[in-house]
Design an enzyme around this catalytic site. Structure first.
Site, short mmCIF file in Angstrom:
data_model
loop_
_atom_site.label_atom_id
_atom_site.label_comp_id
_atom_site.label_asym_id
_atom_site.label_seq_id
_atom_site.Cartn_x
_atom_site.Cartn_y
_atom_site.Cartn_z
N HIS A 52 0.85 -1.19 0.00
CA HIS A 52 0.00 0.00 0.00
C HIS A 52 0.88 1.25 0.00
O HIS A 52 2.10 1.17 0.21
CB HIS A 52 -0.94 0.01 1.22
CG HIS A 52 -0.23 -0.01 2.53
ND1 HIS A 52 -0.20 -1.11 3.35
CD2 HIS A 52 0.49 0.93 3.16
CE1 HIS A 52 0.50 -0.83 4.43
NE2 HIS A 52 0.95 0.39 4.33
C1 T46 Z 1 2.56 0.86 7.14
C2 T46 Z 1 3.27 -0.41 7.42
C3 T46 Z 1 4.76 -0.22 7.61
C4 T46 Z 1 -5.41 -0.09 12.90
O1 T46 Z 1 -6.56 -0.35 13.29
N1 T46 Z 1 -4.75 1.03 13.37
C5 T46 Z 1 -3.50 1.36 12.98
O2 T46 Z 1 -2.97 2.39 13.44
C6 T46 Z 1 -2.83 0.51 12.03
C7 T46 Z 1 -1.42 0.87 11.55
C8 T46 Z 1 -3.48 -0.60 11.57
N2 T46 Z 1 -4.73 -0.88 12.01
C9 T46 Z 1 -5.38 -2.11 11.54
C10 T46 Z 1 -5.79 -2.11 10.06
C11 T46 Z 1 -5.72 -3.57 9.68
O3 T46 Z 1 -6.95 -4.19 10.00
O4 T46 Z 1 -4.46 -3.20 11.66
C12 T46 Z 1 -4.64 -4.14 10.62
C13 T46 Z 1 -3.33 -4.43 9.92
O5 T46 Z 1 -2.93 -3.26 9.18
P1 T46 Z 1 -2.22 -3.37 7.75
O6 T46 Z 1 -2.77 -4.50 6.98
O7 T46 Z 1 -2.26 -2.00 7.11
O8 T46 Z 1 -0.71 -3.72 8.20
P2 T46 Z 1 0.61 -3.65 7.33
O9 T46 Z 1 1.65 -4.36 8.11
O10 T46 Z 1 0.39 -4.06 5.93
O11 T46 Z 1 0.98 -2.07 7.27
C14 T46 Z 1 1.31 -1.37 8.46
C15 T46 Z 1 0.62 0.00 8.48
O12 T46 Z 1 -0.79 -0.15 8.29
C16 T46 Z 1 1.12 0.96 7.43
O13 T46 Z 1 0.80 2.26 7.84
O14 T46 Z 1 3.11 1.77 6.53
O15 T46 Z 1 2.73 -1.14 8.52
#
Ligand code: T46
Length: 144
Positions: A52
């Site tokens: 993303h």
């Molecule tokens: C990034 C990389 C390095 C929340 O509810 N609150 C939050 O502050 C965050 C960061 C995530 N979430 C929830 C949203 C999803 O349901 O946690 C779940 C996993 O998030 P995501 O799939 O976006 O995780 P990554 O590891 O792909 O990405 C994360 C961050 O979202 C993003 O900002 O830059 O780490």
């Protein structure tokens, strides 16, 4: 590409067995106000996450334990930065696609972010990201 690798200030006791301590201060060492911190843990070697871009968030990423590759994409090229040192930070500006790969089980990825969580400021579709980047780049070129 619009990212910067920074040295995170670190101290060590005279006795190397006592470990190190690293620190940063918002708006002094990090070029944005910090509104949110999060960290990713318990991931196995070979885990891929991310896929993303953010449209608003500035971020400082660092890996206090282990080794994680960050693949960064600005719509024109890709570069890989390895975070494998608690004293190394990666500042990402908005508009960069990222993929993270765990090089070691248990590596920890910490993120300091400039914005509160808002799923609307994520782009999770790569074609949409490319269209967004083309528009952003052409608007920036017009300003020059
Ligand atoms: C990034 C990389 C390095 C929340 O509810 N609150 C939050 O502050 C965050 C960061 C995530 N979430 C929830 C949203 C999803 O349901 O946690 C779940 C996993 O998030 P995501 O799939 O976006 O995780 P990554 O590891 O792909 O990405 C994360 C961050 O979202 C993003 O900002 O830059 O780490």
């Amino acid at each position: 590409m619009d990212y910067k690798i920074i040295d995170i200030k670190s101290t060590h006791y005279d006795d190397p067995k006592a470990g190190g301590l690293s620190f940063f201060e918002a708006e002094r060492d990090v070029p944005f106000p910090i509104r949110r911190m999060y960290w990713i843990y318990d991931a196995e070697k070979g885990t891929h996450r991310g896929f993303h871009a953010h449209t608003l968030n500035w971020q400082l990423l660092f890996c206090p334990h282990g080794s994680i590759d960050l693949i960064l994409d600005d719509g024109k090229s890709r570069e890989t930065v390895t975070l494998d040192d608690p004293a190394k930070g990666l500042v990402l500006t908005p508009g960069l696609w990222r993929e993270m790969i765990w090089n070691e089980t248990g590596s920890i990825l910490c993120v300091a972010a400039s914005e509160y969580y808002d799923p609307e400021e994520y782009i999770r579709d790569y074609d949409e990201f490319i269209a967004y980047r083309k528009k952003k780049d052409s608007m920036e070129n017009e300003k020059k």
